[in-house]
Design an enzyme around this catalytic site. Structure first.
Site, mmCIF file in Angstrom:
data_model
loop_
_atom_site.group_PDB
_atom_site.id
_atom_site.type_symbol
_atom_site.label_atom_id
_atom_site.label_comp_id
_atom_site.label_asym_id
_atom_site.label_seq_id
_atom_site.Cartn_x
_atom_site.Cartn_y
_atom_site.Cartn_z
ATOM 1 N N HIS A 123 -45.545 61.050 17.543
ATOM 2 C CA HIS A 123 -46.900 61.515 17.233
ATOM 3 C C HIS A 123 -47.050 61.659 15.733
ATOM 4 C CE1 HIS A 123 -44.321 65.006 18.024
ATOM 5 N NE2 HIS A 123 -44.989 65.621 17.049
ATOM 6 N N HIS B 242 -49.069 63.882 12.916
ATOM 7 C CA HIS B 242 -49.935 65.037 12.642
ATOM 8 C C HIS B 242 -50.952 64.652 11.569
ATOM 9 C CE1 HIS B 242 -47.393 68.290 14.464
ATOM 10 N NE2 HIS B 242 -46.435 67.411 14.247
#
Ligand code: AMP
Ligand code: ZN
Length: 136
Positions: free
Chosen positions: A101, A103
């Site tokens: 992922h 951020h």
């Protein structure tokens, strides 16, 4: 490939509801449950890759191109003053969910988010060792 027990696989593929701010065929962008600042979001690929090293190059390119696009949109919608792109790999680097992922952290003047580190001085010894390692 999806991992049956991976929470980010479920979020990315809509099996668990999330606060989605953008979605396309390959990615979902959701608001982080515990934001560092207002608008902190996560780019989640719909396929499972534990980290950047597992992710094929074509996905990397799409992921970081999306980070730029979302950053521009954040500047516009949230009226933030800047934004951080952070991507953690490995527990030592702060990764807690082992599904790749990115951020996206909108930054506001004096937001106190404290995303920083203690600056040390590059020693001659470390410099020599590191440069030799990369040249080997
Ligand atoms: P990292 O430490 O880079 O692995 O980041 C994991 C991030 O996922 C943290 O910022 C958490 O707040 C966030 N997070 C964990 N579970 C959820 C969830 N169910 N929905 C949204 N964000 C989550
Ligand atoms: Zn996953």
């Amino acid at each position: 490939m999806k991992e049956e027990k991976c929470i980010f696989c479920k979020l990315a593929n809509g099996e668990i509801p999330s606060a989605t701010i953008y979605e396309n065929e390959d990615f979902r962008v959701i608001l982080d449950l515990n934001p560092a600042t207002k608008g902190h979001a996560l780019i989640l690929p719909k396929e499972h890759f534990a980290n950047i090293f597992e992710m094929p190059e074509e996905w990397e390119m799409k992921a970081f191109a999306l980070a730029k696009k979302m950053g521009a949109k954040m500047m516009e919608v949230l009226k933030c003053d800047g934004f951080n792109v952070i991507q953690n790999n490995g527990a030592a680097a702060g990764q807690t969910v082992f599904h790749f992922h990115i951020h996206l952290i909108p930054r506001y003047e004096n937001d106190g988010a404290g995303i920083t580190w203690v600056q040390k001085t590059l020693s001659e010894e470390d410099k020599k060792e590191i440069l030799e390692g990369f040249r080997a």
